[in-house]
Design a protein around this motif. Structure first.
Motif, short mmCIF file in Angstrom:
data_model
loop_
_atom_site.label_atom_id
_atom_site.label_comp_id
_atom_site.label_asym_id
_atom_site.label_seq_id
_atom_site.Cartn_x
_atom_site.Cartn_y
_atom_site.Cartn_z
N GLU A 31 0.79 -1.05 0.00
CA GLU A 31 0.02 -0.01 0.14
C GLU A 31 0.80 1.28 -0.04
OE1 GLU A 31 -3.29 -0.22 0.37
OE2 GLU A 31 -3.69 -2.12 1.20
N TRP A 32 0.35 2.32 -0.53
CA TRP A 32 1.03 3.59 -0.85
C TRP A 32 1.25 4.25 0.56
CZ3 TRP A 32 3.73 5.76 -4.70
CH2 TRP A 32 4.02 7.19 -4.48
N ALA A 33 2.16 4.18 1.16
CA ALA A 33 2.61 4.80 2.45
C ALA A 33 2.40 5.98 2.92
CB ALA A 33 3.89 4.38 2.89
N SER A 34 2.32 6.84 2.04
CA SER A 34 2.05 8.43 2.47
C SER A 34 0.64 8.75 2.01
CB SER A 34 2.77 9.27 1.34
OG SER A 34 4.22 8.92 1.40
N ALA A 35 -0.42 7.96 2.19
CA ALA A 35 -1.81 8.08 2.02
C ALA A 35 -2.04 8.93 3.37
CB ALA A 35 -2.51 6.92 1.61
N ARG A 36 -3.08 9.72 3.07
CA ARG A 36 -3.35 10.56 4.46
C ARG A 36 -5.35 10.53 4.31
NH1 ARG A 36 -1.69 14.97 1.08
NH2 ARG A 36 -3.10 16.70 1.15
N PRO A 37 -5.75 10.51 5.24
CA PRO A 37 -7.21 10.42 5.32
C PRO A 37 -7.58 11.78 5.10
CG PRO A 37 -6.49 10.21 7.39
CD PRO A 37 -5.50 10.14 6.55
N MET A 38 -9.08 12.07 4.45
CA MET A 38 -9.66 13.29 4.16
C MET A 38 -11.10 12.98 4.26
SD MET A 38 -7.01 15.24 1.25
CE MET A 38 -7.51 16.87 1.93
N ALA A 39 -11.64 14.08 4.62
CA ALA A 39 -13.25 14.04 4.53
C ALA A 39 -14.03 15.22 4.39
CB ALA A 39 -13.61 13.60 6.12
N TRP A 40 -15.09 15.07 4.14
CA TRP A 40 -16.04 16.40 3.76
C TRP A 40 -17.49 15.90 3.84
CZ3 TRP A 40 -12.93 13.50 0.49
CH2 TRP A 40 -13.76 12.99 -0.59
N GLY A 41 -18.24 17.25 4.13
CA GLY A 41 -19.54 16.87 4.30
C GLY A 41 -20.14 17.35 5.58
N ASN A 42 -21.32 16.78 5.97
CA ASN A 42 -21.71 17.17 7.29
C ASN A 42 -20.90 16.47 8.48
OD1 ASN A 42 -23.87 17.60 9.33
ND2 ASN A 42 -24.65 15.56 9.28
N ASN A 43 -21.01 17.32 9.53
CA ASN A 43 -19.85 17.33 10.30
C ASN A 43 -20.67 17.63 12.04
OD1 ASN A 43 -17.41 16.76 11.26
ND2 ASN A 43 -16.55 18.50 11.52
N GLY A 44 -21.83 17.29 12.04
CA GLY A 44 -22.28 17.91 13.29
C GLY A 44 -22.24 17.27 14.36
N ASN A 45 -21.64 16.01 14.17
CA ASN A 45 -21.04 15.11 15.45
C ASN A 45 -19.55 14.99 15.23
OD1 ASN A 45 -24.13 13.72 14.70
ND2 ASN A 45 -23.74 14.29 16.61
N GLY A 46 -18.70 15.53 14.70
CA GLY A 46 -17.45 15.31 14.48
C GLY A 46 -17.07 14.15 13.75
N GLN A 47 -17.89 13.67 12.69
CA GLN A 47 -17.68 12.66 11.98
C GLN A 47 -16.65 12.82 10.89
OE1 GLN A 47 -20.87 14.51 12.29
NE2 GLN A 47 -22.17 13.59 10.47
N LEU A 48 -16.16 14.01 10.60
CA LEU A 48 -15.17 14.14 9.63
C LEU A 48 -13.52 13.97 10.38
CD1 LEU A 48 -16.21 17.49 7.56
CD2 LEU A 48 -16.87 14.98 7.25
N GLY A 49 -13.64 14.30 11.75
CA GLY A 49 -12.38 14.11 12.32
C GLY A 49 -11.57 15.12 12.42
N THR A 50 -12.00 16.41 12.02
CA THR A 50 -11.16 17.60 12.01
C THR A 50 -11.05 18.56 13.02
OG1 THR A 50 -12.99 18.83 10.98
CG2 THR A 50 -11.74 17.54 9.40
N ASN A 51 -11.37 17.76 14.18
CA ASN A 51 -11.40 18.74 15.58
C ASN A 51 -12.22 19.81 15.59
OD1 ASN A 51 -10.37 19.02 18.02
ND2 ASN A 51 -8.77 20.31 17.58
N SER A 52 -13.42 19.76 14.90
CA SER A 52 -14.54 20.72 14.90
C SER A 52 -15.80 19.97 14.52
CB SER A 52 -14.24 21.73 13.69
OG SER A 52 -14.62 21.36 12.49
N THR A 53 -16.80 20.83 14.66
CA THR A 53 -18.07 20.21 14.16
C THR A 53 -18.79 21.28 12.95
OG1 THR A 53 -19.04 21.53 15.87
CG2 THR A 53 -18.59 19.16 16.49
N THR A 54 -17.68 21.89 12.44
CA THR A 54 -18.05 22.59 11.19
C THR A 54 -18.32 21.63 10.03
OG1 THR A 54 -17.36 24.45 12.32
CG2 THR A 54 -17.74 24.85 10.03
#
Length: 376
Positions: free
Chosen positions: A117-140
């Protein structure tokens, strides 16, 4: 035996200088492109005592994964590991003076392939974040891809797969640890306390997961599944409809899906999670399900929810067939058979079964593959 099969067997014997065993063998893995597969194996593969020599003959684009060993049959499995290449091992290959970093996954591809597996892959997320499901340290909410927080419990870890539920997310790391974030009202992120988390936290590895290696994840509406390397399945989160595959209430601590019925002596090779039901593919080509069943999404011919796994009806359109791939939507399921047949069952109010009707089905039906489907 067909000529194609004969040539493949001859190739396998020549590449490892053995058939059926990898003892004291050397696999010279030279990658000329992203589609190169140094070894395609017809049956089970034993890597014990073998070593690997790598050569990279091209510049892999960002995000490239390389398949080292492909097991042709999904019911096959790898045993042991290469002497110089355990699961999770970092691999650096050089082409024209440029280093390319990978991490070894013995359960990549269709779940039973050894993949770099490509070792430099990093997780990204977008969309609704009312419960912190994007993991970005916010609920925005974010209308553009944003970086998931990789400090804290994910510091120094390489993620090899992700799964998104309704309001929570899961990540599998190459070292076998599992992280989760988002809503936790039913314990679906595997952390005690019931509080949501806007950053990844480690799923508890006590109890059922204490001696297991997780190789795949699936997230439902409010429950989570983990497939382990021994073919067993663990679950946590909501169990209001039996989606954890056992009796009892919801839990933040992973518990074993019951093996007292159809899973007794069976090995699970793939998992999927619907809104309130769960699906597992067995190495035998059969499919088992459990949980909510109002729309027939368990495919067992009934409409009653089940707290323990049941077999999907393999008569009718699935007679004599072996399922190779599974997927699930909110309240319906899909299966691709080894002969290319596509079947579905469950809710069909919006035509999601693809059979030309809007009638639900509690047994598999064939997806229509005529007309436009074949033309594309």
């Amino acid at each position: 035996m067909t000529m194609k099969a004969f040539r493949l067997i001859k190739l396998l014997c020549g590449m490892l200088a053995l058939c059926g065993s990898a003892q004291a063998a050397v696999l010279n893995a030279t990658f000329h492109s992203a589609t190169t597969v140094p070894l395609a194996q017809l049956g089970n593969f034993n890597a014990t005592g073998a070593t690997v020599n790598f050569t990279l003959n091209f510049a892999p684009p960002v995000g490239t994964d390389l398949t080292l060993v492909r097991l042709v049959s999904f019911s096959s499995a790898t045993t042991g590991s290469f002497t110089n290449l355990p699961h999770g091992q970092a691999v650096t290959m050089i082409f024209n003076g440029q280093p390319y970093d990978f991490v070894t996954n013995y359960y990549g591809g269709t779940g039973n392939d050894i993949v770099l597996e490509w070792a430099s892959a990093r997780p990204m997320a977008w969309g609704n974040n009312g419960n912190g499901q994007l993991g970005t340290n916010s609920t925005t909410q974010s209308n553009l891809p944003a970086n998931v927080t990789t400090t804290g419990v994910l510091t120094g870890k390489t993620m090899i797969s992700l799964s998104a539920g309704r309001n929570h997310s899961l990540a599998l790391c190459s070292d076998g640890t599992v992280a989760a974030w988002g809503l936790n009202a039913d314990g679906q992120i595997g952390a005690n306390g019931g509080s949501q988390s806007t950053v990844p936290v480690l799923v508890s590895n006590l109890g059922v997961l204490a001696t297991k290696r997780v190789i795949a994840l699936a997230a439902g509406e409010a429950h989570s599944l983990a497939l382990c390397s021994d073919g067993s399945v663990a679950a946590w989160g909501s169990n209001a409809n039996g989606q954890l595959g056992r009796s009892g209430g919801s839990t933040a601590n992973p518990v074993a899906v019951s093996t007292s019925s159809v899973l007794s002596g069976k090995r699970v090779v793939a998992i999927a999670a619907g809104q309130r039901h769960s699906v597992a593919l067995l190495s035998t080509g059969e499919v088992t399900t459990w949980g909510y069943n109002f729309y027939g999404q368990l495919g067992d011919g009934g409409n009653g929810s089940k707290t323990v796994p049941v077999l999907v009806n393999m008569t009718g359109v699935l007679t004599g067939k072996s399922v190779a791939v599974i997927a699930t939507g909110s309240d319906h399921c899909l299966a691709i058979c080894s002969d290319g047949t596509l079947a579905s069952w469950g809710d069909n109010r919006d035509g999601q079964l693809g059979n030309g009707t809007t009638t639900e089905s509690n047994v598999p039906v064939l997806v229509t593959t005529t007309g436009t489907f074949l033309a594309t």
